[in-house]
Design a protein around this motif. Structure first.
Motif, PDB file in Angstrom:
ATOM      1  N   GLY A  51     -12.444 -19.416   8.686  1.00  0.00           N
ATOM      2  CA  GLY A  51     -12.810 -19.871   7.184  1.00  0.00           C
ATOM      3  C   GLY A  51     -11.536 -19.477   6.232  1.00  0.00           C
ATOM      4  O   GLY A  51     -11.605 -20.469   5.267  1.00  0.00           O
ATOM      5  N   LEU A  52     -11.042 -18.482   6.275  1.00  0.00           N
ATOM      6  CA  LEU A  52     -10.262 -18.078   5.246  1.00  0.00           C
ATOM      7  C   LEU A  52      -9.118 -19.207   4.983  1.00  0.00           C
ATOM      8  O   LEU A  52      -8.537 -19.368   3.986  1.00  0.00           O
ATOM      9  CB  LEU A  52      -9.487 -16.779   5.603  1.00  0.00           C
ATOM     10  CG  LEU A  52     -10.231 -15.434   5.048  1.00  0.00           C
ATOM     11  CD1 LEU A  52      -9.488 -14.333   5.276  1.00  0.00           C
ATOM     12  CD2 LEU A  52     -10.700 -15.715   3.491  1.00  0.00           C
ATOM     13  N   GLY A  53      -8.458 -19.789   6.010  1.00  0.00           N
ATOM     14  CA  GLY A  53      -7.479 -20.789   6.004  1.00  0.00           C
ATOM     15  C   GLY A  53      -7.837 -22.065   5.311  1.00  0.00           C
ATOM     16  O   GLY A  53      -7.127 -22.651   4.792  1.00  0.00           O
ATOM     17  N   GLY A  54      -9.159 -22.241   5.372  1.00  0.00           N
ATOM     18  CA  GLY A  54      -9.753 -23.439   4.401  1.00  0.00           C
ATOM     19  C   GLY A  54      -9.970 -23.156   3.038  1.00  0.00           C
ATOM     20  O   GLY A  54     -10.590 -24.183   2.378  1.00  0.00           O
ATOM     21  N   LEU A  55      -9.995 -22.022   2.680  1.00  0.00           N
ATOM     22  CA  LEU A  55     -10.440 -21.405   1.284  1.00  0.00           C
ATOM     23  C   LEU A  55      -9.083 -21.812   0.309  1.00  0.00           C
ATOM     24  O   LEU A  55      -8.380 -21.012   0.105  1.00  0.00           O
ATOM     25  CB  LEU A  55     -10.971 -20.212   1.205  1.00  0.00           C
ATOM     26  CG  LEU A  55     -12.221 -19.906   1.494  1.00  0.00           C
ATOM     27  CD1 LEU A  55     -12.492 -18.554   1.465  1.00  0.00           C
ATOM     28  CD2 LEU A  55     -13.197 -20.564   0.697  1.00  0.00           C
ATOM     29  N   ASP A  56      -9.036 -23.127  -0.269  1.00  0.00           N
ATOM     30  CA  ASP A  56      -8.202 -23.401  -1.123  1.00  0.00           C
ATOM     31  C   ASP A  56      -8.613 -24.378  -2.273  1.00  0.00           C
ATOM     32  O   ASP A  56      -9.971 -24.310  -2.327  1.00  0.00           O
ATOM     33  CB  ASP A  56      -6.866 -24.175  -0.516  1.00  0.00           C
ATOM     34  CG  ASP A  56      -7.575 -25.402   0.165  1.00  0.00           C
ATOM     35  OD1 ASP A  56      -8.669 -25.878  -0.337  1.00  0.00           O
ATOM     36  OD2 ASP A  56      -6.674 -25.942   1.026  1.00  0.00           O
ATOM     37  N   TRP A  57      -8.099 -24.374  -3.409  1.00  0.00           N
ATOM     38  CA  TRP A  57      -8.556 -25.162  -4.792  1.00  0.00           C
ATOM     39  C   TRP A  57      -9.209 -26.465  -4.303  1.00  0.00           C
ATOM     40  O   TRP A  57     -10.187 -26.926  -4.838  1.00  0.00           O
ATOM     41  CB  TRP A  57      -7.383 -25.239  -5.595  1.00  0.00           C
ATOM     42  CG  TRP A  57      -7.979 -25.897  -6.704  1.00  0.00           C
ATOM     43  CD1 TRP A  57      -7.535 -27.244  -7.358  1.00  0.00           C
ATOM     44  CD2 TRP A  57      -9.043 -25.151  -7.871  1.00  0.00           C
ATOM     45  NE1 TRP A  57      -8.176 -27.349  -8.678  1.00  0.00           N
ATOM     46  CE2 TRP A  57      -9.168 -26.435  -8.941  1.00  0.00           C
ATOM     47  CE3 TRP A  57      -9.756 -24.090  -7.987  1.00  0.00           C
ATOM     48  CZ2 TRP A  57      -9.951 -26.322  -9.734  1.00  0.00           C
ATOM     49  CZ3 TRP A  57     -10.926 -23.900  -8.753  1.00  0.00           C
ATOM     50  CH2 TRP A  57     -10.923 -24.934  -9.854  1.00  0.00           C
ATOM     51  N   ASP A  58      -8.598 -27.246  -3.257  1.00  0.00           N
ATOM     52  CA  ASP A  58      -9.157 -28.607  -2.966  1.00  0.00           C
ATOM     53  C   ASP A  58     -10.585 -28.389  -2.380  1.00  0.00           C
ATOM     54  O   ASP A  58     -11.286 -29.120  -2.752  1.00  0.00           O
ATOM     55  CB  ASP A  58      -8.247 -29.334  -2.064  1.00  0.00           C
ATOM     56  CG  ASP A  58      -6.889 -29.742  -2.595  1.00  0.00           C
ATOM     57  OD1 ASP A  58      -6.965 -29.823  -3.974  1.00  0.00           O
ATOM     58  OD2 ASP A  58      -5.599 -29.574  -1.914  1.00  0.00           O
ATOM     59  N   PHE A  59     -10.607 -27.441  -1.489  1.00  0.00           N
ATOM     60  CA  PHE A  59     -12.034 -27.351  -0.874  1.00  0.00           C
ATOM     61  C   PHE A  59     -12.767 -26.756  -1.942  1.00  0.00           C
ATOM     62  O   PHE A  59     -13.972 -27.327  -1.710  1.00  0.00           O
ATOM     63  CB  PHE A  59     -11.635 -26.160   0.420  1.00  0.00           C
ATOM     64  CG  PHE A  59     -12.865 -25.943   0.764  1.00  0.00           C
ATOM     65  CD1 PHE A  59     -13.376 -26.906   1.897  1.00  0.00           C
ATOM     66  CD2 PHE A  59     -13.713 -24.645   0.518  1.00  0.00           C
ATOM     67  CE1 PHE A  59     -14.759 -26.306   2.515  1.00  0.00           C
ATOM     68  CE2 PHE A  59     -14.762 -24.469   1.309  1.00  0.00           C
ATOM     69  CZ  PHE A  59     -15.216 -25.249   2.261  1.00  0.00           C
ATOM     70  N   LEU A  60     -12.744 -25.897  -2.840  1.00  0.00           N
ATOM     71  CA  LEU A  60     -13.566 -25.310  -3.673  1.00  0.00           C
ATOM     72  C   LEU A  60     -14.047 -26.423  -4.837  1.00  0.00           C
ATOM     73  O   LEU A  60     -14.822 -26.181  -5.528  1.00  0.00           O
ATOM     74  CB  LEU A  60     -12.918 -24.125  -4.462  1.00  0.00           C
ATOM     75  CG  LEU A  60     -12.752 -22.763  -3.428  1.00  0.00           C
ATOM     76  CD1 LEU A  60     -12.183 -21.707  -4.241  1.00  0.00           C
ATOM     77  CD2 LEU A  60     -14.000 -22.321  -2.860  1.00  0.00           C
ATOM     78  N   SER A  61     -13.089 -27.338  -5.059  1.00  0.00           N
ATOM     79  CA  SER A  61     -13.309 -28.353  -6.221  1.00  0.00           C
ATOM     80  C   SER A  61     -13.666 -29.612  -5.677  1.00  0.00           C
ATOM     81  O   SER A  61     -14.121 -30.662  -6.455  1.00  0.00           O
ATOM     82  CB  SER A  61     -12.046 -28.436  -6.978  1.00  0.00           C
ATOM     83  OG  SER A  61     -10.803 -28.767  -6.059  1.00  0.00           O
ATOM     84  N   GLY A  62     -13.618 -29.766  -4.446  1.00  0.00           N
ATOM     85  CA  GLY A  62     -13.944 -31.121  -3.740  1.00  0.00           C
ATOM     86  C   GLY A  62     -15.634 -31.468  -3.463  1.00  0.00           C
ATOM     87  O   GLY A  62     -16.131 -30.208  -3.719  1.00  0.00           O
ATOM     88  N   SER A  63     -15.832 -32.348  -2.911  1.00  0.00           N
ATOM     89  CA  SER A  63     -17.151 -32.652  -2.560  1.00  0.00           C
ATOM     90  C   SER A  63     -17.122 -33.091  -1.026  1.00  0.00           C
ATOM     91  O   SER A  63     -16.111 -33.183  -0.357  1.00  0.00           O
ATOM     92  CB  SER A  63     -17.880 -33.704  -3.606  1.00  0.00           C
ATOM     93  OG  SER A  63     -17.869 -33.403  -4.748  1.00  0.00           O
ATOM     94  N   ASP A  64     -18.413 -33.536  -0.686  1.00  0.00           N
ATOM     95  CA  ASP A  64     -18.503 -33.824   0.603  1.00  0.00           C
ATOM     96  C   ASP A  64     -17.764 -35.200   1.025  1.00  0.00           C
ATOM     97  O   ASP A  64     -17.558 -35.839   0.131  1.00  0.00           O
ATOM     98  CB  ASP A  64     -19.871 -34.007   1.003  1.00  0.00           C
ATOM     99  CG  ASP A  64     -20.177 -34.018   2.558  1.00  0.00           C
ATOM    100  OD1 ASP A  64     -19.440 -33.477   3.265  1.00  0.00           O
ATOM    101  OD2 ASP A  64     -21.278 -34.254   3.086  1.00  0.00           O
TER     102      ASP A  64
END
Length: 295
Positions: A51-64
């Motif tokens: 999961g670390l590779g997917g933890l970016d700002w787009d992931f944290l600020s986006g929705s489903d």
């Protein structure tokens, strides 16, 4: 027993057996701890690796989203925050007041004993039962909006309240009787003694139990599944009555996706949820140490 008896072969054998049993117990206990921590560490390593590779700002600020590359966790995280807010605002004051009444003011009658037994039993009821209760009462009877943080918070408040009542009663019971006697001795009333002297000293235990109960509620999926919070929600909720999802449910939905690209999103969402849980437990430890009074 004389000194010679302690040095007899029979006594030496008994002492040797006791020491051997003690060493075996220590080894078994240490092995259990190492095994538990090992499984936890393995799970954490797998989650971090995936999961670390997917933890970016787009992931944290986006929705489903149906596309794994554009899906984010903010909508579910905001839904969890709103749901926990409703849960806390309802369960904490009602649970603390119930604990104060049962421990300090309730008469010693049969119906009070029934209430106490019922509260203890409610703390052990499977969470899905509270989901069925929320579905029957809040949605079917009161026609509240389905899949909303309001209904989710009400349902989780019902589940969390017995935990707060039990921890609150234990914390109040732990306050020494001398505190009450000293307050009565200077002319304080029952209410003044309880709220000015007993409650502040019991506050660390109450807060610790409350946050632990909230952390349990944060990770629940079964009761929220029953009230429809597994819906596909693209936009973050803008109110307590807006359709919403929560972090555990978002993890469940992504883990059920056929697209393998959602594996990374699932692991990243688990990391976010673990951060929430660790933060809540850290707050509980901090509050306990800050307000704790040592006798």
């Amino acid at each position: 027993m004389s000194k010679s008896d302690w040095n007899s072969p029979e006594a030496v054998r008994r002492l040797a057996k006791r020491h051997a049993a003690e060493k075996r117990f220590k080894f078994i206990g240490l092995a259990a701890i190492v095994l538990s921590l090992g499984f936890l560490a393995l799970l954490l390593v797998i989650m971090l690796k995936n999961g670390l590779g997917g933890l970016d700002w787009d992931f944290l600020s986006g929705s489903d989203s149906t596309d794994a590359s554009t899906a984010g966790v903010w909508g579910a995280a905001k839904g969890s925050l709103l749901t926990m807010l409703v849960t806390l605002l309802l369960s904490f004051p009602m649970g603390v007041l119930a604990a104060i009444y049962l421990e300090e003011f309730a008469p010693k009658k049969k119906w009070i004993e029934w209430v106490e037994v019922s509260i203890n039993n409610l703390a052990a009821v499977p969470s899905i039962i509270f989901g069925l209760l929320g579905l029957a009462v809040f949605i079917n009877t009161f026609q509240m909006p389905r899949s909303s943080p309001l209904v989710g918070g009400l349902t989780l408040a019902l589940m969390t309240m017995p935990v707060i009542v039990i921890s609150g009663r234990n914390a109040i019971k732990a306050v020494p009787p001398s505190i009450r006697e000293a307050a009565y001795g200077i002319g304080a009333s029952k209410v003044q003694t309880t709220f000015h002297h007993v409650l502040p000293l019991a506050l660390p235990g109450i807060l610790t139990g409350t946050i632990i109960g909230m952390a349990r509620a944060l990770g629940e999926t079964a009761p929220l599944l029953m009230i429809g919070m597994r819906a596909f929600v693209v936009t973050p909720p803008d109110s307590l009555t807006a359709p919403s999802s929560v972090l555990p449910m978002q993890i469940f939905l992504w883990s059920d996706e056929i697209d393998k690209a959602f594996v990374q999103n699932t692991s990243a969402a688990i990391i976010v949820l673990l951060v929430f849980l660790l933060a809540m437990n850290g707050i509980a430890i901090y509050l306990r140490n800050k307000f704790e009074v040592r006798w």
